[in-house]
Design an enzyme around this catalytic site. Structure first.
Site, PDB file in Angstrom:
ATOM      1  N   HIS A  30       0.849  -1.204   0.000  1.00 13.13           N
ATOM      2  CA  HIS A  30       0.000   0.000   0.000  1.00 13.13           C
ATOM      3  C   HIS A  30       0.880   1.249   0.000  1.00 13.13           C
ATOM      4  O   HIS A  30       1.362   1.685   1.050  1.00 13.13           O
ATOM      5  CB  HIS A  30      -0.927  -0.004   1.233  1.00 13.13           C
ATOM      6  N   HIS A  32       1.398   5.336  -1.629  1.00  7.96           N
ATOM      7  CA  HIS A  32       1.026   6.509  -2.432  1.00  7.96           C
ATOM      8  C   HIS A  32       2.319   7.177  -2.887  1.00  7.96           C
ATOM      9  O   HIS A  32       3.075   7.662  -2.055  1.00  7.96           O
ATOM     10  CB  HIS A  32       0.209   7.513  -1.606  1.00  7.96           C
ATOM     11  N   LYS A 116      -8.891  -0.757  -6.481  1.00  6.90           N
ATOM     12  CA  LYS A 116      -9.046  -0.085  -5.185  1.00  6.90           C
ATOM     13  C   LYS A 116     -10.455   0.482  -5.070  1.00  6.90           C
ATOM     14  O   LYS A 116     -10.928   1.199  -5.946  1.00  6.90           O
ATOM     15  CB  LYS A 116      -8.014   1.051  -5.092  1.00  6.90           C
ATOM     16  N   HIS A 153     -10.805   0.672   1.161  1.00  8.42           N
ATOM     17  CA  HIS A 153     -10.668   1.680   2.219  1.00  8.42           C
ATOM     18  C   HIS A 153     -11.949   1.587   3.036  1.00  8.42           C
ATOM     19  O   HIS A 153     -13.002   2.048   2.593  1.00  8.42           O
ATOM     20  CB  HIS A 153     -10.473   3.087   1.632  1.00  8.42           C
ATOM     21  N   HIS A 191      -5.134  -0.856   5.719  1.00 11.61           N
ATOM     22  CA  HIS A 191      -4.826  -0.135   6.965  1.00 11.61           C
ATOM     23  C   HIS A 191      -5.853  -0.388   8.078  1.00 11.61           C
ATOM     24  O   HIS A 191      -6.585   0.525   8.485  1.00 11.61           O
ATOM     25  CB  HIS A 191      -4.635   1.367   6.725  1.00 11.61           C
ATOM     26  N   ASP A 264       0.948   2.377   3.733  1.00  8.39           N
ATOM     27  CA  ASP A 264       0.099   3.546   3.471  1.00  8.39           C
ATOM     28  C   ASP A 264       0.920   4.829   3.531  1.00  8.39           C
ATOM     29  O   ASP A 264       0.460   5.861   4.032  1.00  8.39           O
ATOM     30  CB  ASP A 264      -1.093   3.614   4.442  1.00  8.39           C
TER      31      ASP A 264
HETATM   32  C1  NCD Z   1      -4.123   8.770   1.798  1.00  6.79           C
HETATM   33  C2  NCD Z   1      -3.612   9.820   0.797  1.00  6.79           C
HETATM   34  O1  NCD Z   1      -3.101  10.844   1.254  1.00  6.79           O
HETATM   35  O2  NCD Z   1      -3.690   9.591  -0.411  1.00  6.79           O
HETATM   36  N1  NCD Z   1      -4.294   9.388   3.068  1.00  6.79           N
HETATM   37  C3  NCD Z   1      -4.332   8.764   4.266  1.00  6.79           C
HETATM   38  O3  NCD Z   1      -4.602   9.428   5.253  1.00  6.79           O
HETATM   39  N2  NCD Z   1      -4.084   7.486   4.399  1.00  6.79           N
HETATM   40  C4  NCD Z   1      -5.367   8.142   1.278  1.00  6.79           C
HETATM   41  C5  NCD Z   1      -5.745   6.879   2.031  1.00  6.79           C
HETATM   42  O4  NCD Z   1      -5.090   5.852   1.909  1.00  6.79           O
HETATM   43  O5  NCD Z   1      -6.727   6.921   2.777  1.00  6.79           O
HETATM   44 ZN    ZN Z   2      -3.654   4.848   1.443  1.00  6.31          ZN
END
Ligand code: NCD
Ligand code: ZN
Length: 364
Positions: A30, A32, A116, A153, A191, A264
């Site tokens: 996971h 970003h 997702k 999510h 998460h 995450d």
């Molecule tokens: C994530 C993001 O910033 O893209 N933010 C987060 O708080 N985890 C999005 C997500 O995974 O919920």
């Molecule tokens: Zn995330």
């Protein structure tokens, strides 16, 4: 060596005095990475720790087609540090208009590994997410048939629901009926933050799995207010009470293959975090393995780290574990407190702390 033999070999006993540990190279299920300058700034931290990773599709605009996922994958590959072999595994962002044929095409062509599901409005860049699960019934049925996993999510989106209850309300009102509806669908609860969700994942394994972040193993909801408001610890799902954090710790060291790594890591600029309306997300990627190692060490369970970090996620997704290794050292390591991105910076989770574990040699 079969996967089962690997698990047995990974679970060898250890002595508490161990000061280095070599595990198979882990994957991060996971991540970003964003795009452009942010991608270039944060990617080297992930590629230093992980051999592969599932890349989240919540860009602006979101990654909703095979062509967009291919193009994003190429941009990630081009941004890797020289000589690095990190492999991004792409995902499709589900909307009410996703087509089952497009989903199957991307999966069959090996462009994406999973889809997702963001309930619309649940988190950062989720406005285009799914408003009505019935609208994607054909998509979910197709995924069930072809064995493609949906990554969820899991938070209720009704603004009237208390933010600390949103995961639990989603599980009761949406997830449990959903699991009954799609009995053959592979589902990952992303998460996990509560004891109740840990139990739901376990009760529905092996076709359901849950990822657990480093920060949810370290902080509880009080940490968000320690000495003042801590924007860099704010993410979604928001950290919960201490007993939930302890339940997450028990889950990761349980050796149950339904729980595995997913950092995450979610970078936002300091300008966006230190603002009157702070974006949700913790930049956990730079200190993830060091934090997991510390947690497993504190729980006297370093022998379980390899399964959590390097074997269970691959097993869930039907992939072969990585063959290379990474060394973890019980030695304080220096990390930057923040990473520059153009004229701004991204604050590193625990970057201002001396971490007891650091990364050693990576052998590909
Ligand atoms: C994530 C993001 O910033 O893209 N933010 C987060 O708080 N985890 C999005 C997500 O995974 O919920
Ligand atoms: Zn995330």
């Amino acid at each position: 060596m079969t996967l089962d033999t690997l698990f047995d070999a990974a679970a060898k006993p250890h002595s508490k005095s161990v000061d280095s540990l070599t595990i198979r190279r882990p994957d991060d299920w996971h991540i970003h990475l964003r795009d452009g300058a942010m991608l270039r700034a944060v990617l080297p931290f992930t590629t230093a720790q992980f051999a592969r990773g599932i890349i989240m599709p919540n860009l602006v605009p979101p990654v909703t087609t095979v062509a967009m996922a291919e193009a994003y994958r190429s941009r990630i590959l081009a941004a890797r540090p020289e000589g690095n072999d990190f492999q991004p595994m792409m995902t499709c962002y589900l909307t009410d208009h996703t087509s089952a044929d497009e989903i199957e095409k991307g999966y069959a062509e090996g462009v994406w590994l999973a889809a997702k599901l963001y309930p619309a409005g649940a988190t950062t860049n989720s406005a285009h997410g799914v408003k009505d699960l019935n609208a994607i019934r054909a998509v979910l049925e197709r995924m069930e048939r072809i064995g493609m996993a949906v990554l969820i999510h899991g938070e209720a989106t009704d603004p009237a629901v208390d933010i600390f209850d949103r995961e639990q309300v989603f599980m009761e009102q949406v997830l449990l009926p959903f699991l009954k509806d799609y009995r053959g669908l592979k589902v990952v609860i992303e998460h996990v933050t509560t004891q109740e969700t840990v139990e739901i994942v376990r009760a529905h394994a092996p076709r359901v799995a849950g990822t657990i972040t480093p920060h949810h193993l370290m902080i509880n909801r009080t940490s968000l207010f320690q000495g003042g408001l801590r924007p860099h610890l704010y993410c979604l799902p928001v950290a919960k009470r201490e007993h939930h954090r302890l339940a997450l710790r028990r889950a990761v060291i349980s050796g149950d293959t339904c729980f595995y790594i997913g950092t995450d890591t979610a970078p936002h600029t300091a300008r966006n975090k230190e603002s009157s309306c702070c974006s949700a997300g913790v930049f956990a990627g730079a200190t993830a393995l060091q934090t997991y190692a510390q947690v497993f060490d504190e729980e006297n369970a370093l022998d379980k780290l390899e399964a959590f970090a390097s074997l269970s996620g691959a097993r869930f997704h039907g992939l072969t574990p990585n063959s290379g290794t990474i060394e973890l050292l019980r030695r304080p390591g220096a990390l930057p407190a923040a990473v520059m991105v153009e004229d701004d910076e991204v604050v590193v989770f625990r970057g201002n702390e001396e971490l007891p574990w650091s990364l050693g040699e990576v052998r590909p």
